[in-house]
Structure formats: structure tokens, C-alpha cells
Write a protein that holds these residues in place. Structure first.
Motif, PDB file in Angstrom:
ATOM      1  N   VAL A   1      -4.721  10.935  -0.459  1.00 17.64           N
ATOM      2  CA  VAL A   1      -3.513  10.109  -0.462  1.00 17.64           C
ATOM      3  C   VAL A   1      -2.718  10.352   0.816  1.00 17.64           C
ATOM      4  CG1 VAL A   1      -1.303   9.674  -1.622  1.00 17.64           C
ATOM      5  CG2 VAL A   1      -3.413   9.897  -2.968  1.00 17.64           C
ATOM      6  N   ASP A   2      -2.584  11.612   1.216  1.00 15.17           N
ATOM      7  CA  ASP A   2      -1.875  11.927   2.458  1.00 15.17           C
ATOM      8  C   ASP A   2      -2.569  11.298   3.664  1.00 15.17           C
ATOM      9  OD1 ASP A   2      -0.076  13.389   0.965  1.00 15.17           O
ATOM     10  OD2 ASP A   2      -0.903  15.345   1.522  1.00 15.17           O
ATOM     11  N   THR A   3      -3.889  11.313   3.661  1.00 10.99           N
ATOM     12  CA  THR A   3      -4.653  10.722   4.754  1.00 10.99           C
ATOM     13  C   THR A   3      -4.428   9.213   4.805  1.00 10.99           C
ATOM     14  OG1 THR A   3      -6.303  12.474   4.534  1.00 10.99           O
ATOM     15  CG2 THR A   3      -6.956  10.524   5.761  1.00 10.99           C
ATOM     16  N   LEU A   4      -4.415   8.586   3.655  1.00 11.67           N
ATOM     17  CA  LEU A   4      -4.141   7.150   3.600  1.00 11.67           C
ATOM     18  C   LEU A   4      -2.732   6.857   4.116  1.00 11.67           C
ATOM     19  CD1 LEU A   4      -5.814   6.404   0.159  1.00 11.67           C
ATOM     20  CD2 LEU A   4      -6.570   5.495   2.369  1.00 11.67           C
ATOM     21  N   TYR A   5      -1.773   7.721   3.775  1.00  8.58           N
ATOM     22  CA  TYR A   5      -0.407   7.568   4.275  1.00  8.58           C
ATOM     23  C   TYR A   5      -0.364   7.610   5.798  1.00  8.58           C
ATOM     24  CZ  TYR A   5       3.105   7.590   0.527  1.00  8.58           C
ATOM     25  OH  TYR A   5       3.934   7.257  -0.506  1.00  8.58           O
ATOM     26  N   VAL A   6      -1.122   8.513   6.386  1.00 14.24           N
ATOM     27  CA  VAL A   6      -1.134   8.622   7.849  1.00 14.24           C
ATOM     28  C   VAL A   6      -1.605   7.303   8.460  1.00 14.24           C
ATOM     29  CG1 VAL A   6      -2.236   9.751   9.825  1.00 14.24           C
ATOM     30  CG2 VAL A   6      -1.401  11.124   7.907  1.00 14.24           C
ATOM     31  N   VAL A   7      -2.662   6.741   7.919  1.00 15.98           N
ATOM     32  CA  VAL A   7      -3.196   5.488   8.451  1.00 15.98           C
ATOM     33  C   VAL A   7      -2.149   4.379   8.330  1.00 15.98           C
ATOM     34  CG1 VAL A   7      -4.969   3.707   8.183  1.00 15.98           C
ATOM     35  CG2 VAL A   7      -5.588   6.119   7.978  1.00 15.98           C
TER      36      VAL A   7
ATOM     37  N   THR B   1       0.835  -1.202   0.000  1.00 16.47           N
ATOM     38  CA  THR B   1       0.000   0.000   0.000  1.00 16.47           C
ATOM     39  C   THR B   1       0.871   1.254   0.000  1.00 16.47           C
ATOM     40  OG1 THR B   1      -1.791  -1.186   1.108  1.00 16.47           O
ATOM     41  CG2 THR B   1      -1.870   1.216   1.201  1.00 16.47           C
ATOM     42  N   VAL B   2       1.974   1.234   0.738  1.00 17.98           N
ATOM     43  CA  VAL B   2       2.902   2.369   0.727  1.00 17.98           C
ATOM     44  C   VAL B   2       3.421   2.589  -0.692  1.00 17.98           C
ATOM     45  CG1 VAL B   2       5.208   3.129   1.464  1.00 17.98           C
ATOM     46  CG2 VAL B   2       3.578   2.277   3.146  1.00 17.98           C
ATOM     47  N   GLU B   3       3.793   1.510  -1.369  1.00 18.04           N
ATOM     48  CA  GLU B   3       4.281   1.630  -2.750  1.00 18.04           C
ATOM     49  C   GLU B   3       3.177   2.158  -3.670  1.00 18.04           C
ATOM     50  OE1 GLU B   3       7.467   1.393  -3.745  1.00 18.04           O
ATOM     51  OE2 GLU B   3       7.807   1.169  -1.587  1.00 18.04           O
TER      52      GLU B   3
ATOM     53  N   GLY C   1     -11.779   4.152  15.814  1.00 19.19           N
ATOM     54  CA  GLY C   1     -12.056   5.160  16.829  1.00 19.19           C
ATOM     55  C   GLY C   1     -10.807   5.910  17.230  1.00 19.19           C
ATOM     56  N   GLY C   2     -10.972   6.901  18.059  1.00 16.01           N
ATOM     57  CA  GLY C   2      -9.834   7.641  18.572  1.00 16.01           C
ATOM     58  C   GLY C   2      -9.765   9.057  18.027  1.00 16.01           C
ATOM     59  N   ALA C   3      -8.981   9.877  18.701  1.00 18.01           N
ATOM     60  CA  ALA C   3      -8.892  11.307  18.377  1.00 18.01           C
ATOM     61  C   ALA C   3      -8.248  11.558  17.015  1.00 18.01           C
ATOM     62  CB  ALA C   3      -8.124  12.033  19.472  1.00 18.01           C
ATOM     63  N   LEU C   4      -7.154  10.886  16.725  1.00 13.79           N
ATOM     64  CA  LEU C   4      -6.474  11.093  15.448  1.00 13.79           C
ATOM     65  C   LEU C   4      -7.376  10.695  14.290  1.00 13.79           C
ATOM     66  CD1 LEU C   4      -3.976  11.861  13.814  1.00 13.79           C
ATOM     67  CD2 LEU C   4      -3.107   9.545  14.190  1.00 13.79           C
ATOM     68  N   GLU C   5      -8.056   9.566  14.457  1.00 14.66           N
ATOM     69  CA  GLU C   5      -8.954   9.095  13.407  1.00 14.66           C
ATOM     70  C   GLU C   5     -10.092  10.077  13.167  1.00 14.66           C
ATOM     71  OE1 GLU C   5      -7.806   7.391  15.944  1.00 14.66           O
ATOM     72  OE2 GLU C   5      -7.193   5.386  15.325  1.00 14.66           O
ATOM     73  N   ALA C   6     -10.648  10.596  14.243  1.00 15.34           N
ATOM     74  CA  ALA C   6     -11.742  11.563  14.127  1.00 15.34           C
ATOM     75  C   ALA C   6     -11.266  12.840  13.432  1.00 15.34           C
ATOM     76  CB  ALA C   6     -12.311  11.877  15.507  1.00 15.34           C
ATOM     77  N   GLN C   7     -10.043  13.264  13.755  1.00 18.25           N
ATOM     78  CA  GLN C   7      -9.474  14.459  13.124  1.00 18.25           C
ATOM     79  C   GLN C   7      -9.245  14.221  11.630  1.00 18.25           C
ATOM     80  OE1 GLN C   7      -5.662  15.556  14.718  1.00 18.25           O
ATOM     81  NE2 GLN C   7      -5.765  17.637  13.891  1.00 18.25           N
ATOM     82  N   LEU C   8      -8.713  13.061  11.279  1.00 19.06           N
ATOM     83  CA  LEU C   8      -8.509  12.727   9.867  1.00 19.06           C
ATOM     84  C   LEU C   8      -9.834  12.707   9.112  1.00 19.06           C
ATOM     85  CD1 LEU C   8      -5.920   9.818  10.134  1.00 19.06           C
ATOM     86  CD2 LEU C   8      -5.520  12.083   9.155  1.00 19.06           C
ATOM     87  N   ARG C   9     -10.816  12.075   9.714  1.00 17.10           N
ATOM     88  CA  ARG C   9     -12.134  11.958   9.079  1.00 17.10           C
ATOM     89  C   ARG C   9     -12.748  13.345   8.860  1.00 17.10           C
ATOM     90  NH1 ARG C   9     -13.901   8.569  12.587  1.00 17.10           N
ATOM     91  NH2 ARG C   9     -13.404   6.699  11.439  1.00 17.10           N
ATOM     92  N   ALA C  10     -12.667  14.202   9.863  1.00 16.11           N
ATOM     93  CA  ALA C  10     -13.249  15.540   9.765  1.00 16.11           C
ATOM     94  C   ALA C  10     -12.517  16.385   8.714  1.00 16.11           C
ATOM     95  CB  ALA C  10     -13.201  16.229  11.129  1.00 16.11           C
ATOM     96  N   SER C  11     -11.192  16.290   8.681  1.00 16.13           N
ATOM     97  CA  SER C  11     -10.411  17.059   7.704  1.00 16.13           C
ATOM     98  C   SER C  11     -10.730  16.618   6.284  1.00 16.13           C
ATOM     99  CB  SER C  11      -8.920  16.878   7.955  1.00 16.13           C
ATOM    100  OG  SER C  11      -8.565  17.385   9.214  1.00 16.13           O
ATOM    101  N   LEU C  12     -10.828  15.338   6.088  1.00 15.62           N
ATOM    102  CA  LEU C  12     -11.122  14.810   4.764  1.00 15.62           C
ATOM    103  C   LEU C  12     -12.519  15.221   4.312  1.00 15.62           C
ATOM    104  CD1 LEU C  12      -9.788  13.141   2.598  1.00 15.62           C
ATOM    105  CD2 LEU C  12     -10.727  11.101   3.663  1.00 15.62           C
TER     106      LEU C  12
END
Length: 167
Positions: free
Chosen positions: A126-132, A50-52, A141-152
């Protein structure tokens, strides 16, 4: 109209493995450990691939920015890769990959071309997928996930309204 139901002659039952004796599905500890190791190795391979793939998507976006005649080809390539990631993320315990790849695939579904704003939204996906992947975020769940979801979601909503996202 009458439908005729053809009775099962039992051919499938006779061909089934261990039909008469049944199948023992209990796993001993050794077999369970081997299976868990196989799943872990396959999961690691999936993340590496997936990284590639994501690197390839970044390169494709650069090509689309530099060569407008390549945009349709790039669009189709990204759409296909998003579909693949969407399908595999949940299998390996990464539902956020599935969710974000679905968002990307849905965003691209109706497009025929990639203008600058749309390229930027794809890049955010793509950047969001990279973070995951880079943080190996399992679960949803979790704060980072919620932030990613909201930003996207905010970026996609702005793109749909024609407003360039802050970034």
C-alpha cells in the motif's frame, strides 16, 4: 464429428454504423484537444479515487490488526481493491500501479487469513502504491521505480520465507 459452419448473412454488416460510407477517423485539432482534456481529467479523477482507496486499505489493515475476527473480510476487501487498481493503472498510463497492485493481488491470492507478517507485507504494498500515486510516476523506468520494485520484491520474498522484513 463434422462441424457445420453457419454462413454470415451480413446482418452485422448491415447494422454497423457507416457501413456503406465508412468512418472518418481523422481528428481535427479541436476534437483532439477535447479528447486529451477528457483523458487528463479522467486520469486525475482516477488518481484521486486511488488515493481514497489506499486510505481505505490502511484503515482496513488497522481494523485487521485490532480485530483478528475481521481479517478474512479485510483480506477479501484488499484483494478486490488490488485487482481493481491492477486493471486500471495501465489504462491511465501508470504501469507501476498495475505492477505493484498485481504483486499485492498475487501475494493475497492463496491466503485465507492475514497474520502479522502478511499484514506488514500488505502495508508495504500500500505504501508503495502511495509513492507511485503521490509522485504521479508514469512509465516504468528510472531509479526510484527500480528501488521501489526491488524493495517490494525483497519484502515479498522474506514473507514467503517467513522472515520479518526490516523496516
Amino acid at each position: 464429428m463434422r462441424r457445420k459452419i453457419i454462413p454470415n448473412r451480413g446482418d452485422l454488416k448491415r447494422k454497423a454504423v457507416n457501413y456503406k460510407t465508412g468512418m472518418d477517423i481523422r481528428l481535427d485539432d479541436e476534437l483532439r484537444q477535447k479528447m486529451e482534456a477528457l483523458v487528463e481529467n479522467t486520469s486525475t479523477q482516477f488518481l484521486d479515487e486511488t488515493v481514497e482507496t489506499l486510505k481505505g486499505l490502511r484503515e482496513a489493515l488497522s481494523r485487521a490488526a485490532a480485530d483478528p475476527s475481521a481479517r478474512r473480510e479485510v483480506l477479501e476487501h484488499i484483494r478486490e481493491e488490488a485487482f481493481q487498481i491492477k486493471g486500471m493503472g495501465g489504462v491511465f498510463g501508470y504501469p507501476l500501479l498495475t505492477e505493484f497492485a498485481k504483486s499485492l493481488h498475487d501475494f493475497l491470492k492463496e491466503l485465507d487469513d492475514l497474520d502479522e507478517l502478511q499484514q506488514e507485507i500488505v502495508s508495504i504494498h500500500v505504501d508503495t502504491l502511495y509513492v507511485v500515486v503521490s509522485h504521479r510516476i508514469k512509465g516504468s523506468g528510472g531509479a526510484l521505480e527500480a528501488q521501489l520494485r526491488a524493495s517490494l520484491k525483497a519484502a515479498v520474498d522474506k514473507a514467503k520465507s517467513g522472515v520479518k522484513p526490516a523496516g
